[in-house]
Design a protein around this motif. Structure first.
Motif, short mmCIF file in Angstrom:
data_model
loop_
_atom_site.label_atom_id
_atom_site.label_comp_id
_atom_site.label_asym_id
_atom_site.label_seq_id
_atom_site.Cartn_x
_atom_site.Cartn_y
_atom_site.Cartn_z
N ALA A 180 46.10 47.60 41.49
CA ALA A 180 45.57 46.80 40.39
C ALA A 180 45.98 45.34 40.51
O ALA A 180 45.16 44.43 40.34
N LEU A 181 47.24 45.08 40.84
CA LEU A 181 47.72 43.71 40.97
C LEU A 181 47.04 43.01 42.15
O LEU A 181 46.69 41.82 42.07
N ARG A 182 46.86 43.73 43.25
CA ARG A 182 46.19 43.13 44.41
C ARG A 182 44.74 42.78 44.09
O ARG A 182 44.26 41.70 44.45
N GLU A 183 44.04 43.68 43.41
CA GLU A 183 42.64 43.41 43.07
C GLU A 183 42.51 42.21 42.14
O GLU A 183 41.59 41.39 42.30
N VAL A 184 43.41 42.09 41.18
CA VAL A 184 43.38 40.93 40.29
C VAL A 184 43.64 39.65 41.08
O VAL A 184 43.00 38.61 40.85
N TRP A 185 44.56 39.73 42.03
CA TRP A 185 44.83 38.55 42.87
C TRP A 185 43.62 38.21 43.74
O TRP A 185 43.23 37.03 43.83
N GLU A 186 43.02 39.20 44.36
CA GLU A 186 41.91 38.94 45.27
C GLU A 186 40.66 38.48 44.53
O GLU A 186 39.94 37.59 45.02
N GLU A 187 40.39 39.06 43.38
CA GLU A 187 39.13 38.78 42.70
C GLU A 187 39.24 37.68 41.63
O GLU A 187 38.23 37.16 41.18
N MET A 188 40.47 37.34 41.23
CA MET A 188 40.65 36.31 40.22
C MET A 188 41.61 35.20 40.64
O MET A 188 41.69 34.17 39.99
N GLY A 189 42.36 35.44 41.71
CA GLY A 189 43.27 34.41 42.19
C GLY A 189 44.46 34.18 41.29
O GLY A 189 45.05 33.09 41.32
N VAL A 190 44.86 35.18 40.49
CA VAL A 190 45.99 35.01 39.59
C VAL A 190 47.06 36.06 39.88
O VAL A 190 46.76 37.20 40.24
N ASP A 191 48.30 35.65 39.70
CA ASP A 191 49.46 36.53 39.88
C ASP A 191 49.88 37.01 38.49
O ASP A 191 50.67 36.36 37.82
N ALA A 192 49.31 38.12 38.05
CA ALA A 192 49.51 38.60 36.68
C ALA A 192 50.71 39.54 36.60
O ALA A 192 51.22 40.02 37.61
N THR A 193 51.13 39.81 35.38
CA THR A 193 52.23 40.74 35.10
C THR A 193 51.68 41.91 34.29
O THR A 193 50.99 41.72 33.29
N ILE A 194 52.01 43.12 34.71
CA ILE A 194 51.56 44.31 34.00
C ILE A 194 52.32 44.44 32.68
O ILE A 194 53.55 44.39 32.66
N LEU A 195 51.57 44.61 31.60
CA LEU A 195 52.17 44.92 30.32
C LEU A 195 52.22 46.42 30.09
O LEU A 195 53.28 47.00 29.89
N ASN A 222 42.91 29.05 37.62
CA ASN A 222 41.87 28.12 38.06
C ASN A 222 40.52 28.73 37.74
O ASN A 222 40.05 29.65 38.42
N LEU A 223 39.87 28.22 36.70
CA LEU A 223 38.59 28.80 36.28
C LEU A 223 37.50 28.58 37.33
O LEU A 223 36.48 29.28 37.31
N GLY A 224 37.71 27.65 38.23
CA GLY A 224 36.74 27.43 39.30
C GLY A 224 36.95 28.32 40.51
O GLY A 224 36.26 28.18 41.52
N TYR A 225 37.90 29.24 40.41
CA TYR A 225 38.19 30.14 41.53
C TYR A 225 36.96 30.94 41.91
O TYR A 225 36.23 31.44 41.06
N GLY A 226 36.74 31.06 43.22
CA GLY A 226 35.62 31.87 43.69
C GLY A 226 35.83 32.31 45.12
O GLY A 226 36.58 31.70 45.87
N ASN A 227 35.17 33.40 45.49
CA ASN A 227 35.18 33.90 46.86
C ASN A 227 33.93 34.73 47.07
O ASN A 227 32.95 34.58 46.33
N ASP A 228 33.93 35.62 48.05
CA ASP A 228 32.71 36.38 48.33
C ASP A 228 32.44 37.47 47.29
O ASP A 228 31.40 38.13 47.34
#
Length: 394
Positions: A180-195, A222-228
């Motif tokens: 879950a953390l990897r997918e959030v990083w790959e698809e959103m570019g954010v390093d989130a914390t699980i609650l 970064n709201l402008g984050y994007g990838n494939d």
């Protein structure tokens, strides 16, 4: 504190007779203190001989001055191997002594781990079985501390999806949390914390999906984050998120994401912005729970709505507030705000009807927590938990 540097070895303490914010810096050789004073800490007092003790030489400096010196020392690190640099800087005899310390620590076990749930520990789901007709995917619903949702627009609106959440299937060897953390990083570019894990499973077209509620500092996004896979990001209230999800033309995916959104909302208090923002570890100074502690079993159960309030924790506004409390992935960390000392660490497990506080670690370090009566500690903890679940000031 022991401090090994390329120019000397030091033991740094605050003696009982030291003034506030004045530290005693001890060394085995006078030359080490001389090098520290001459090149990094000019305000270090004159070296005093103290024969017949572990450290024959000592001097004093303010904590603020030492902090500045330490910053300079760190900025000068330009070597790839510390022992080799010591040999070049202070001689091979010194490097051999340092190597003995390195050898003594070489096989050190993980003797004081921080809370870190593994595999399916503390999760409301069972490991996937081969009998499931769909593969299992894991993802994250990301919020900011005030409860606003971070949504991602799917690149080229693939498969009819317009706005959705980050998710994906496990890579080999990954735990659900890691996926879950990897997918959030790959698809959103954010390093989130699980609650907290979001209750339920959500069927899509090809996968059975499980989600975690995650929090991130809005300023790091970064709201402008994007990838494939992702076109861009946006912040949304629950009502706005519902309208964004409704743009998805894939009926199965749309229904799934709306169900995920509702379940995520159930994991938080029903108000935006949150009356009590979600407290995060980085919001305030905190010290680790010391090894000197006891563990007491608990059996207190909480409803999903009570747990939604507990997850928010309690954020200190000033040092006049008594508590800084934050929740991370099944553990509630309770710190005194004035000192950062961790007094209690409460562990939670999911149940069929909500959550149970299963145990608490209580600080027993005599220099940090003087209350040694278990009944008094548990009574204080109960008052803290009541204030959290009822969203009252602590």
């Amino acid at each position: 504190m022991w401090l090994f540097t390329k120019f000397g070895f030091f033991s740094i303490v605050q003696k009982d007779h030291d003034q506030d914010n004045i530290l005693t810096i001890r060394s085995r050789t006078r030359g080490d203190l001389d090098r520290l004073r001459n090149h990094y800490l000019p305000s270090l007092s004159s070296s005093r001989a103290h024969e017949g003790t572990d450290y024959p030489w000592r001097a004093n400096a303010s904590a603020a001055a030492l902090k500045e010196a330490m910053s300079t020392i760190v900025q000068e690190i330009d070597y790839s191997n510390f022992k080799s640099e010591v040999g070049l800087s202070t001689g091979h005899a010194r490097a051999k002594r340092y190597s003995k310390v390195w050898s003594a620590m070489y096989d050190m076990p993980e003797d004081l781990p921080e809370p870190h749930a593994t595999d399916f520990e503390g999760l409301p789901w069972s490991p996937p079985s081969s009998s499931k007709s769909k593969a299992v995917a894991y993802g994250g619903v990301v919020i900011d501390p005030h409860g606003y949702l971070l949504m991602r627009e799917v690149k080229n609106h693939f498969d009819g999806y317009v706005w959705t959440f980050a998710k994906g299937r496990q890579d080999k060897g990954e735990s659900p949390r890691e996926t879950a953390l990897r997918e959030v990083w790959e698809e959103m570019g954010v390093d989130a914390t699980i609650l907290i894990p979001i209750a339920g499973e959500f069927a899509g077209g090809t996968t059975l999906n499980r989600f975690f509620l995650m929090v991130v500092d809005r300023g790091t996004v970064n709201l402008g984050y994007g990838n494939d896979e992702t076109e861009r990001l946006c912040w949304a209230t629950p009502a706005e998120a519902e309208r964004l999800i409704a743009q998805t033309s894939n009926p199965i995916g749309r229904s799934r994401d709306l169900a995920i959104l509702k379940a995520a909302q159930d994991s938080l208090p029903k108000m935006l912005p949150l009356a009590r923002p979600v407290a995060c570890r980085s919001d305030w100074h905190s010290l680790p729970m010391p090894a000197s502690r006891i563990t007491v079993p608990l059996e207190t159960c909480y409803s999903p709505s009570e747990m939604a309030a507990i997850v928010c924790g309690s954020l200190s506004i000033s040092q006049d507030d008594k508590w800084f409390i934050f929740y991370e992935d099944g553990v509630l960390h309770c710190h005194r705000s004035a000192t950062g000392i961790c007094l209690y660490r409460v562990y939670f497990q999911p149940t069929a009807t909500g959550w149970q506080a299963s145990q608490v670690e209580i600080n027993r370090h005599p220099g940090q927590h003087t209350e040694s009566n278990d009944s008094m500690n548990l009574a204080l903890l109960e008052s803290i938990m009541d204030a959290l679940r009822l969203m009252r000031p602590i």
